[in-house]
Design a protein around this motif. Structure first.
Motif, PDB file in Angstrom:
ATOM      1  N   ALA A 379      -6.661  26.670  50.018  1.00  0.00           N
ATOM      2  CA  ALA A 379      -6.904  26.559  48.362  1.00  0.00           C
ATOM      3  C   ALA A 379      -8.071  25.727  48.124  1.00  0.00           C
ATOM      4  N   SER A 380      -8.215  24.645  49.116  1.00  0.00           N
ATOM      5  CA  SER A 380      -9.450  23.655  48.746  1.00  0.00           C
ATOM      6  C   SER A 380     -10.857  24.507  48.936  1.00  0.00           C
ATOM      7  N   VAL A 381     -10.959  25.466  49.926  1.00  0.00           N
ATOM      8  CA  VAL A 381     -12.312  26.200  50.019  1.00  0.00           C
ATOM      9  C   VAL A 381     -12.444  27.246  48.861  1.00  0.00           C
ATOM     10  N   ALA A 382     -11.170  27.798  48.487  1.00  0.00           N
ATOM     11  CA  ALA A 382     -11.396  28.769  47.346  1.00  0.00           C
ATOM     12  C   ALA A 382     -11.659  27.940  45.867  1.00  0.00           C
ATOM     13  N   GLY A 383     -11.020  26.744  45.845  1.00  0.00           N
ATOM     14  CA  GLY A 383     -11.467  25.961  44.717  1.00  0.00           C
ATOM     15  C   GLY A 383     -12.703  25.577  44.710  1.00  0.00           C
ATOM     16  N   MET A 384     -13.595  25.208  45.880  1.00  0.00           N
ATOM     17  CA  MET A 384     -14.878  25.046  45.611  1.00  0.00           C
ATOM     18  C   MET A 384     -15.735  26.009  45.325  1.00  0.00           C
ATOM     19  N   ILE A 385     -15.268  27.396  45.947  1.00  0.00           N
ATOM     20  CA  ILE A 385     -16.228  28.613  45.649  1.00  0.00           C
ATOM     21  C   ILE A 385     -16.263  28.830  44.212  1.00  0.00           C
ATOM     22  N   LEU A 386     -14.898  28.796  43.577  1.00  0.00           N
ATOM     23  CA  LEU A 386     -14.704  29.109  42.221  1.00  0.00           C
ATOM     24  C   LEU A 386     -15.066  27.891  41.198  1.00  0.00           C
ATOM     25  N   GLY A 387     -14.780  26.541  41.560  1.00  0.00           N
ATOM     26  CA  GLY A 387     -15.192  25.596  40.718  1.00  0.00           C
ATOM     27  C   GLY A 387     -16.983  25.704  40.796  1.00  0.00           C
ATOM     28  N   THR A 388     -17.661  26.071  41.911  1.00  0.00           N
ATOM     29  CA  THR A 388     -18.996  26.398  41.666  1.00  0.00           C
ATOM     30  C   THR A 388     -19.543  27.279  40.942  1.00  0.00           C
TER      31      THR A 388
END
Length: 425
Positions: A379-388
């Motif tokens: 979720a941390s990796v996905a959150g960074m991609i989507l947050g970007t």
């Protein structure tokens, strides 16, 4: 219409190793390396802050149930659709204190903070040598504190410092060996966390996507810094940086998910018999999601399989929606590895979650977190991609404000300050 950037990538990769055909000079992959990303300062800051906070939200949503099976999550929490208190014992890789507030994060966010400090220390100059040196210096700074009188006279303070050292010592061992010689490095690398195919690089390489000039540049820099990865885990670590950099450029999730198929400067796709494992996993994940979404379900299926498909409390969708989600979970579980932090497993859950969520931040986070396993890392990796992709202002208000507040006031990680330093706002 597909994002035009991918058309350029297709041309670049399609021309690879064909320079002699028809006597026409063909562009190489390096041709695109100078396509520097140009964003207005305010837009860039919004995306970088979105990346840091989005990643922290994902980490925090999974912090309370990290490594759990989804059935245990359902028994204790129902369906997680919010930030929950991290009711767990402290540990080097987890939270550094017992039972923290909702919004508290683990080593996944600490790595993002550490990378921001690394960028600042070396003025965004990314090389394996200075990265190894940075890890060594961080480790050394922690060990030097052991002579502090306050630590020597307080066993609690000593425990706290030792826990910080325990977190980074495996990494420091490899970094020290890397600086010594190749034989020492290979030996240290192959005993890193037991010599397993860990997801080490994915903890920090997405950050490189925020400052890289292009997806190719993100790949090359991240691959070079994947000092702790073995085999195709290095490729995966570079690919999450590629997707983060693509998220700086486009709102189209298809383009973000397609980019890994076109960036391959190392030549993994040419591997004899095996091919490129991460893209095989990506293709399979996308097909699984699309096939299951196409299934027509009837209530009798739910009635006959209530023990398997019982809808957890708090689930926001319909019964049919839950059946489809549980079917995807079962496919993921079928392919799970011996350890939850295996690089390929993290990647498979990540790309499945991104495809399933279709760009919706909360839907993606909830899918990943409620599956369990190493859910805070995924979720941390996905959150960074989507947050970007979305930027800070488009993240759910309650989640973003809580993550900012708790990380700053309770953990000492000021995400806004880190974003300002990275973007020189």
């Amino acid at each position: 219409m597909k994002y035009v950037y991918l058309l350029i990538l297709i041309c670049i990769v399609g021309c690879k190793n064909k320079n002699d055909q028809f006597d026409i000079p063909s562009p190489t992959i390096s041709t695109f390396a100078n396509d520097k990303l140009q964003l207005e300062d305010s837009v860039y800051y919004n995306k970088v802050l979105g990346a840091l906070v989005g990643s922290a939200i994902g980490d925090a949503m999974g912090a309370s149930t990290e490594m759990w099976h989804r059935k245990d999550i359902q028994l204790n929490y129902g369906y997680i659709n919010r930030l929950t208190p991290a009711l767990r014992e402290q540990s080097p890789e987890g939270t550094w204190e017992h039972n923290l507030l909702a919004g508290a994060t683990t080593d996944d966010t600490r790595w993002k903070s550490l990378m921001a400090h690394y960028f600042k220390a070396y003025n965004n100059t990314i090389t394996p040598d200075n990265f190894a040196q940075f890890i060594i210096e961080y480790y050394t700074s922690l060990t030097k504190e052991l002579v502090n009188k306050d630590i020597q006279t307080s066993t609690d303070a000593l425990d706290t410092q030792i826990e910080k050292i325990d977190w980074i010592k495996e990494w420091a061992r490899v970094a020290m060996a890397y600086k010594k010689d190749s034989n020492a490095y290979l030996q240290a690398l192959n005993r890193f966390y037991g010599g397993e195919m860990s997801c080490a690089g994915q903890l920090y390489t997405p950050m490189i996507g925020l400052i890289a000039n292009s997806p190719l540049d993100a790949y090359q820099k991240s691959y070079g810094l994947s000092l702790f990865d073995i085999g195709y885990a290095k490729d995966i670590s570079a690919l999450v940086a590629v997707m983060t950099n693509m998220a700086m450029r486009t709102q189209e999730l298809d383009s973000i998910l397609s980019a890994p198929k076109f960036i391959d400067p190392i030549g993994y796709a040419d591997s004899r018999l095996v091919g490129r494992i991460p893209t095989v996993i990506l293709d399979g994940a996308q097909k699984n999601v699309r096939r299951i979404n196409d299934i027509v379900l009837i209530d009798s299926l739910l009635i006959n399989n209530t023990s398997v498909f019982k809808v957890p409390k708090g689930y926001p969708g319909t019964k049919n929606d839950w059946v489809r989600q549980e079917m995807l979970y079962q496919l993921l579980e079928k392919d799970k590895k011996g350890i939850a932090f295996h690089s390929a497993e993290i990647w498979q859950i990540l790309v499945t979650g991104l495809e399933f969520g279709n760009g919706d931040f909360e839907k993606t986070m909830q899918f990943i977190v409620n599956y369990g396993r190493d859910n805070d890392t995924v979720a941390s990796v996905a959150g960074m991609i989507l947050g970007t992709k979305l930027g800070f202002k488009a993240l759910p208000k309650e989640l973003r404000e809580k993550a900012l507040k708790v990380n700053k006031e309770n953990l000492g990680i000021d995400l806004e300050t880190l974003a300002k330093e990275m973007t020189q706002e």
